[in-house]
Scaffold this motif. Structure first.
Motif, mmCIF file in Angstrom:
data_model
loop_
_atom_site.group_PDB
_atom_site.id
_atom_site.type_symbol
_atom_site.label_atom_id
_atom_site.label_comp_id
_atom_site.label_asym_id
_atom_site.label_seq_id
_atom_site.Cartn_x
_atom_site.Cartn_y
_atom_site.Cartn_z
ATOM 1 N N ASP A 1 -5.302 -8.724 12.052
ATOM 2 C CA ASP A 1 -5.719 -9.521 10.888
ATOM 3 C C ASP A 1 -6.580 -8.731 9.913
ATOM 4 O OD1 ASP A 1 -7.986 -9.269 12.389
ATOM 5 O OD2 ASP A 1 -8.354 -11.420 12.634
ATOM 6 N N LEU A 2 -6.676 -7.417 10.106
ATOM 7 C CA LEU A 2 -7.456 -6.588 9.183
ATOM 8 C C LEU A 2 -6.719 -6.435 7.857
ATOM 9 C CD1 LEU A 2 -9.786 -4.613 8.524
ATOM 10 C CD2 LEU A 2 -8.422 -2.796 9.578
ATOM 11 N N ASP A 3 -7.384 -6.768 6.770
ATOM 12 C CA ASP A 3 -6.857 -6.586 5.420
ATOM 13 C C ASP A 3 -7.679 -5.481 4.765
ATOM 14 O OD1 ASP A 3 -6.235 -6.659 2.719
ATOM 15 O OD2 ASP A 3 -6.149 -8.847 2.609
ATOM 16 N N PRO A 4 -7.210 -4.224 4.810
ATOM 17 C CA PRO A 4 -8.046 -3.118 4.324
ATOM 18 C C PRO A 4 -8.349 -3.194 2.836
ATOM 19 C CG PRO A 4 -5.827 -2.344 4.829
ATOM 20 C CD PRO A 4 -5.933 -3.739 5.369
ATOM 21 N N GLY A 5 -7.410 -3.720 2.035
ATOM 22 C CA GLY A 5 -7.675 -3.845 0.604
ATOM 23 C C GLY A 5 -8.816 -4.807 0.326
ATOM 24 N N LEU A 6 -8.802 -5.963 1.005
ATOM 25 C CA LEU A 6 -9.868 -6.946 0.830
ATOM 26 C C LEU A 6 -11.200 -6.391 1.337
ATOM 27 C CD1 LEU A 6 -10.889 -9.801 0.165
ATOM 28 C CD2 LEU A 6 -10.123 -10.503 2.458
ATOM 29 N N GLN A 7 -11.174 -5.727 2.492
ATOM 30 C CA GLN A 7 -12.414 -5.192 3.053
ATOM 31 C C GLN A 7 -12.986 -4.067 2.185
ATOM 32 O OE1 GLN A 7 -14.165 -6.469 5.436
ATOM 33 N NE2 GLN A 7 -12.647 -8.048 5.877
ATOM 34 N N ALA A 8 -12.122 -3.260 1.595
ATOM 35 C CA ALA A 8 -12.608 -2.224 0.681
ATOM 36 C C ALA A 8 -13.280 -2.862 -0.528
ATOM 37 C CB ALA A 8 -11.456 -1.326 0.239
ATOM 38 N N ARG A 9 -12.643 -3.904 -1.078
ATOM 39 C CA ARG A 9 -13.232 -4.575 -2.242
ATOM 40 C C ARG A 9 -14.595 -5.184 -1.897
ATOM 41 N NH1 ARG A 9 -13.097 -3.061 -6.670
ATOM 42 N NH2 ARG A 9 -15.328 -3.427 -6.571
ATOM 43 N N ARG A 10 -14.685 -5.803 -0.737
ATOM 44 C CA ARG A 10 -15.961 -6.376 -0.315
ATOM 45 C C ARG A 10 -17.032 -5.292 -0.177
ATOM 46 N NH1 ARG A 10 -13.831 -10.659 4.315
ATOM 47 N NH2 ARG A 10 -13.454 -12.400 2.884
ATOM 48 N N VAL B 1 -20.890 2.183 1.254
ATOM 49 C CA VAL B 1 -20.136 3.225 0.549
ATOM 50 C C VAL B 1 -19.184 3.913 1.529
ATOM 51 C CG1 VAL B 1 -20.284 5.375 -0.754
ATOM 52 C CG2 VAL B 1 -21.923 3.547 -1.194
ATOM 53 N N ALA B 2 -19.676 4.205 2.738
ATOM 54 C CA ALA B 2 -18.821 4.835 3.745
ATOM 55 C C ALA B 2 -17.683 3.909 4.170
ATOM 56 C CB ALA B 2 -19.658 5.239 4.959
ATOM 57 N N LEU B 3 -17.979 2.606 4.322
ATOM 58 C CA LEU B 3 -16.929 1.669 4.720
ATOM 59 C C LEU B 3 -15.885 1.482 3.623
ATOM 60 C CD1 LEU B 3 -18.866 -1.140 6.632
ATOM 61 C CD2 LEU B 3 -17.433 0.674 7.586
ATOM 62 N N ALA B 4 -16.308 1.512 2.362
ATOM 63 C CA ALA B 4 -15.334 1.436 1.276
ATOM 64 C C ALA B 4 -14.343 2.590 1.380
ATOM 65 C CB ALA B 4 -16.047 1.462 -0.075
ATOM 66 N N LEU B 5 -14.853 3.770 1.675
ATOM 67 C CA LEU B 5 -13.977 4.935 1.851
ATOM 68 C C LEU B 5 -13.079 4.753 3.074
ATOM 69 C CD1 LEU B 5 -13.147 7.838 1.096
ATOM 70 C CD2 LEU B 5 -15.001 8.647 2.572
ATOM 71 N N GLU C 1 -6.004 1.740 4.106
ATOM 72 C CA GLU C 1 -4.997 1.195 3.191
ATOM 73 C C GLU C 1 -3.939 2.251 2.873
ATOM 74 O OE1 GLU C 1 -5.422 -1.684 -0.675
ATOM 75 O OE2 GLU C 1 -6.614 0.140 -0.654
ATOM 76 N N ARG C 2 -4.373 3.485 2.719
ATOM 77 C CA ARG C 2 -3.466 4.567 2.339
ATOM 78 C C ARG C 2 -2.577 5.005 3.488
ATOM 79 N NH1 ARG C 2 -6.125 10.163 0.372
ATOM 80 N NH2 ARG C 2 -6.102 10.644 2.566
ATOM 81 N N ARG C 3 -3.104 4.971 4.739
ATOM 82 C CA ARG C 3 -2.384 5.626 5.827
ATOM 83 C C ARG C 3 -1.979 4.712 6.979
ATOM 84 N NH1 ARG C 3 -4.909 11.105 7.719
ATOM 85 N NH2 ARG C 3 -2.824 11.132 8.654
ATOM 86 N N ALA C 4 -2.248 3.421 6.873
ATOM 87 C CA ALA C 4 -1.936 2.522 7.989
ATOM 88 C C ALA C 4 -0.461 2.576 8.360
ATOM 89 C CB ALA C 4 -2.339 1.091 7.638
ATOM 90 N N GLY C 5 0.425 2.634 7.354
ATOM 91 C CA GLY C 5 1.856 2.634 7.632
ATOM 92 C C GLY C 5 2.285 3.748 8.561
#
Length: 510
Positions: free
Chosen positions: A329-338, A304-308, A314-318
């Protein structure tokens, strides 16, 4: 992402970081201190040093109590002293326990900023300057301070296949950047989680480590309370360092909760606990990878903490990559979904074994379930596991690709790779054919030049095609079929296990 998502994430962070009884680190620390003080009271008739330590703690300020009672050597000494003097468990050097508690009493009476393990160290390195920032282990073989010697002995006892090492300048920089990134991304949760991590140790497998330990990433151990152990592989970027600091600190937070709250039923024993086999790990006939109920609870807490965390990335990487470097190679959207999907699986598994939980455990599980529901934009259908199986499939494909790329490609390996590819392509076509309206398998690209690319291409194509199918469709059995599509996917992974194992044997040791 939904327009209101940033506000939702802030609310979720506040819940995980500040709510009582499971989020507020100050409340949890107070519970932990009372627990340790009661144990010291039990020792008063056996160890004079326990009375001295109790007296010093009761006269100490909050910051000093936090450092001394959170120190892994002090907590281990109290635990071992209870075992030796109250439960009659033999200890090889009971005089050492007396000395540790005596030294801890002197340190508790001295209002200083460092932890017992850092007192007198030649180098004092912390994750940051805030009170919740712990220390980096910088000891070595020549560090003969009593607390350092005892910690080194504990580490060898609890993690005999790892060797701690003083982090070099690059690792120190990455760790400090990772802690600062966590503070920037999730300031409330960073404080609440890292406050349970008094010490961070960088360690890697020694020459005698088992094969499964060669890729060591991170760990926490109940016998090393307040200690996060990180492998060098986690220190490639501040983003990875931040993820693993949060991950392991949440495990430490859970350990403190488990010691002080009725998370498990009275009489619960790990050796008799019901278990589940997580679909995102390959099944192990020995049962070594099965998870007990308390393991499910702590991993649910972490996911739950990692999803957050990944949603925040994803929101602030830019805006943050300029300061903390690229995501790589980190894909935050994919990792959040997992993280979401694995957390949902564990919630459902824990519901099946609710009788193993205590009153606090049932409340803890319900709290995490509600928190999860508050910010998961697309929860999976109940009982859906294909997405978790495909995570394993993709992860194993990457491991095989990397292993093949490092090998000389013996002739037998080509035959095994072709057998695996042919079988899995046929099975994937069968799965897709059993699902009404499912798109066909994607066309193959140009022939791969190497074995590593061949197997990676096949598995990537299969995974991409199967992921295009709506998750609810995997539970529907077609007319005339004895198995659901989900069961066919599971069978595909299970049947490839022997061939994959044979391939690794053919490739030989790394």
């Amino acid at each position: 992402m939904q327009k209101e998502q940033p506000q939702v994430l802030d609310i979720v962070e506040g819940a995980l970081a500040n709510s009582r009884p499971f989020g507020d680190c100050d409340y949890i620390h107070q519970c932990t201190w009372r627990h340790e003080e009661r144990r010291l009271e039990l020792l008063e008739g056996h160890l004079p040093s326990s009375r001295a330590l109790l007296s010093a703690l009761r006269g100490a300020g909050t910051a000093r109590r936090y450092r001394v009672l959170g120190d892994p050597v002090v907590r281990a000494a109290i635990h071992d002293a209870i075992g030796h003097h109250r439960l009659h468990v033999s200890h090889p050097h009971p005089e050492d326990l007396e000395q540790i508690l005596r030294d801890a009493a002197a340190l508790a009476a001295d209002e200083r900023r460092d932890a017992p393990l850092a007192a007198g160290a030649a180098r004092d390195v912390r994750l940051g300057q805030a009170p919740h920032h712990g220390f980096l282990w910088c000891g070595g073989a020549d560090d003969d301070r009593p607390f350092s010697r005892r910690f080194a002995a504990l580490f060898r006892e609890k993690l005999p296949w790892l060797r701690p090492a003083a982090p070099d300048a690059r690792d120190r920089h990455t760790l400090l950047q990772g802690a600062r990134l966590l503070d920037v991304l999730l300031p409330a949760l960073a404080r609440s989680a890292l406050a349970h991590a008094q010490l961070v140790v960088v360690a890697g497998p020694d020459g005698d480590a088992p094969a499964q330990a060669r890729g060591f990433r991170s760990a926490t151990v109940a016998g090393l309370l307040g200690t996060v152990v990180l492998g060098p592989v986690t220190l490639k970027t501040p983003w990875s360092a931040a993820e693993h600091l949060l991950h392991e600190s949440m495990h430490l937070k859970f350990i403190d909760l488990e010691l002080t709250h009725s998370l498990l039923r009275n009489g619960y024993r790990m050796e008799r606990s019901p278990v589940v086999s997580p679909p995102w790990h390959r099944r192990d006939p020995s049962g070594l990878r099965d998870w007990t109920v308390n393991r499910m609870l702590t991993v649910l807490h972490v996911y739950v903490a990692l999803a957050l965390f990944f949603r925040a990335v994803e929101r602030r990487a830019g805006e943050l990559e300029a300061e903390f470097g690229p995501l790589g190679d980190l894909d935050p959207g994919l990792q959040a979904r997992r993280s979401f999907d694995r957390a949902h699986f564990l919630v459902h598994a824990l519901r099946r074994h609710e009788g193993e939980l205590g009153a606090a455990g049932r409340r803890f599980c319900a709290w995490l379930d509600c928190t999860l529901a508050a910010f998961d934009p697309s929860p999976p259908p109940a009982g859906s596991e294909v997405h978790l199986l495909l995570d394993l499939y993709a992860r194993e494909a990457a491991a095989l690709r990397d292993r093949l790329a490092r090998s000389a490609e013996p002739p037998a390996a080509a035959r095994l790779v072709e057998e695996i590819a042919t079988t899995e392509l046929a099975t994937a076509r069968g799965v897709l054919a059993a699902i009404e309206g499912a798109p066909p398998l994607r066309d193959a690209p140009a022939p791969a030049a190497t074995l590593a690319e061949r197997l990676w291409e096949v598995r990537a194509r299969i995974s991409a095609s199967l992921r295009r199918v709506p998750r609810e469709a995997y539970a529907r059995r077609s007319a005339g079929s004895a198995k659901t599509p989900a069961e066919l996917v599971r069978a595909m992974l299970d049947s490839s296990s022997d061939a994959v194992s044979a391939l690794f044997r053919e490739l030989g040791p790394t």
